[in-house]
Design a protein around this motif. Structure first.
Motif, PDB file in Angstrom:
ATOM      1  N   VAL A 182     -15.678 -21.808   6.756  1.00  0.00           N
ATOM      2  CA  VAL A 182     -16.900 -21.051   6.467  1.00  0.00           C
ATOM      3  C   VAL A 182     -16.958 -19.809   7.350  1.00  0.00           C
ATOM      4  CG1 VAL A 182     -19.426 -21.089   6.628  1.00  0.00           C
ATOM      5  CG2 VAL A 182     -18.215 -23.010   5.597  1.00  0.00           C
ATOM      6  N   LYS A 183     -16.600 -19.954   8.616  1.00  0.00           N
ATOM      7  CA  LYS A 183     -16.606 -18.815   9.534  1.00  0.00           C
ATOM      8  C   LYS A 183     -15.637 -17.729   9.050  1.00  0.00           C
ATOM      9  CE  LYS A 183     -15.496 -17.539  14.272  1.00  0.00           C
ATOM     10  NZ  LYS A 183     -14.949 -18.010  15.548  1.00  0.00           N
ATOM     11  N   ILE A 184     -14.432 -18.123   8.694  1.00  0.00           N
ATOM     12  CA  ILE A 184     -13.438 -17.156   8.207  1.00  0.00           C
ATOM     13  C   ILE A 184     -13.917 -16.512   6.916  1.00  0.00           C
ATOM     14  CG2 ILE A 184     -11.098 -16.957   7.248  1.00  0.00           C
ATOM     15  CD1 ILE A 184     -10.305 -19.144   9.347  1.00  0.00           C
ATOM     16  N   PHE A 185     -14.463 -17.319   6.014  1.00  0.00           N
ATOM     17  CA  PHE A 185     -14.957 -16.810   4.730  1.00  0.00           C
ATOM     18  C   PHE A 185     -16.067 -15.785   4.945  1.00  0.00           C
ATOM     19  CE2 PHE A 185     -17.684 -17.182   0.920  1.00  0.00           C
ATOM     20  CZ  PHE A 185     -16.751 -16.897  -0.063  1.00  0.00           C
ATOM     21  N   MET A 186     -17.002 -16.095   5.828  1.00  0.00           N
ATOM     22  CA  MET A 186     -18.119 -15.185   6.090  1.00  0.00           C
ATOM     23  C   MET A 186     -17.634 -13.908   6.779  1.00  0.00           C
ATOM     24  SD  MET A 186     -20.587 -16.600   4.633  1.00  0.00           S
ATOM     25  CE  MET A 186     -21.780 -15.376   5.103  1.00  0.00           C
ATOM     26  N   CYS A 187     -16.724 -14.044   7.740  1.00  0.00           N
ATOM     27  CA  CYS A 187     -16.203 -12.862   8.436  1.00  0.00           C
ATOM     28  C   CYS A 187     -15.397 -11.975   7.493  1.00  0.00           C
ATOM     29  CB  CYS A 187     -15.351 -13.281   9.634  1.00  0.00           C
ATOM     30  SG  CYS A 187     -16.327 -13.996  10.973  1.00  0.00           S
ATOM     31  N   ALA A 188     -14.854 -12.566   6.433  1.00  0.00           N
ATOM     32  CA  ALA A 188     -14.125 -11.798   5.420  1.00  0.00           C
ATOM     33  C   ALA A 188     -15.076 -11.248   4.362  1.00  0.00           C
ATOM     34  CB  ALA A 188     -13.056 -12.681   4.770  1.00  0.00           C
ATOM     35  N   GLY A 189     -16.367 -11.420   4.561  1.00  0.00           N
ATOM     36  CA  GLY A 189     -17.360 -10.906   3.620  1.00  0.00           C
ATOM     37  C   GLY A 189     -17.315 -11.597   2.270  1.00  0.00           C
ATOM     38  N   GLY A 190     -16.818 -12.822   2.259  1.00  0.00           N
ATOM     39  CA  GLY A 190     -16.738 -13.567   1.006  1.00  0.00           C
ATOM     40  C   GLY A 190     -15.581 -13.130   0.124  1.00  0.00           C
ATOM     41  N   GLU A 203      -7.370 -15.597   1.812  1.00  0.00           N
ATOM     42  CA  GLU A 203      -5.977 -15.990   1.526  1.00  0.00           C
ATOM     43  C   GLU A 203      -5.043 -15.443   2.600  1.00  0.00           C
ATOM     44  OE1 GLU A 203      -4.428 -15.555  -2.618  1.00  0.00           O
ATOM     45  OE2 GLU A 203      -6.467 -14.825  -3.011  1.00  0.00           O
ATOM     46  N   LYS A 204      -5.208 -14.156   2.925  1.00  0.00           N
ATOM     47  CA  LYS A 204      -4.341 -13.510   3.917  1.00  0.00           C
ATOM     48  C   LYS A 204      -4.544 -14.115   5.307  1.00  0.00           C
ATOM     49  CE  LYS A 204      -4.452  -9.028   1.652  1.00  0.00           C
ATOM     50  NZ  LYS A 204      -4.973  -7.662   1.755  1.00  0.00           N
ATOM     51  N   LYS A 205      -5.817 -14.227   5.719  1.00  0.00           N
ATOM     52  CA  LYS A 205      -6.116 -14.709   7.078  1.00  0.00           C
ATOM     53  C   LYS A 205      -5.646 -16.145   7.301  1.00  0.00           C
ATOM     54  CE  LYS A 205      -9.967 -11.719   8.141  1.00  0.00           C
ATOM     55  NZ  LYS A 205     -10.785 -11.472   9.285  1.00  0.00           N
TER      56      LYS A 205
END
Length: 116
Positions: free
Chosen positions: A48-56, A62-64
């Protein structure tokens, strides 16, 4: 691994009774809930943290995380199932948990389920 959000003895939801500042030693007492995100595993919380930091942005996730589009979608669906349970479904799950742990008899569980 889940974060600790339910009692290991009776399986009821845990609450926080006290916060304390390690710097100035002030203590705040009360009853504080854990929040919906605490029901996620640590891995789900990190997603969720990665998804939110990627702006959805799924491509960015996928890259991160070096995972495929279907894997991102599966992880999102899994988190959605955890977080988007309506109150009646949550009540139903709570009754079934109590039945599983022996806190309710089958008859009591059926009676409570009929009331929903």
């Amino acid at each position: 691994m889940n974060s600790l959000n339910s009692c290991p003895v009776c399986n009821e939801e845990l609450v926080i009774r006290e916060y304390q500042c390690s710097q100035c030693d002030i203590t705040i007492r009360g009853t504080f809930g854990l929040g919906a995100l605490s029901s996620l595993t640590l891995a789900q919380q990190e997603f969720v943290k990665i998804f939110m930091c990627a702006g959805g942005n799924i491509k960015e996730v996928e890259k991160k995380m070096n995972i495929s589009y279907p894997t991102v979608k599966n992880k999102l669906a899994e988190i959605q199932r955890c977080l988007c349970v309506d109150s009646e479904e949550k009540d139903r799950q709570d009754i079934l948990k109590k039945l599983e742990f022996g806190d309710l008899s089958v008859e009591q569980a059926l009676e409570q389920l009929k009331k929903l």
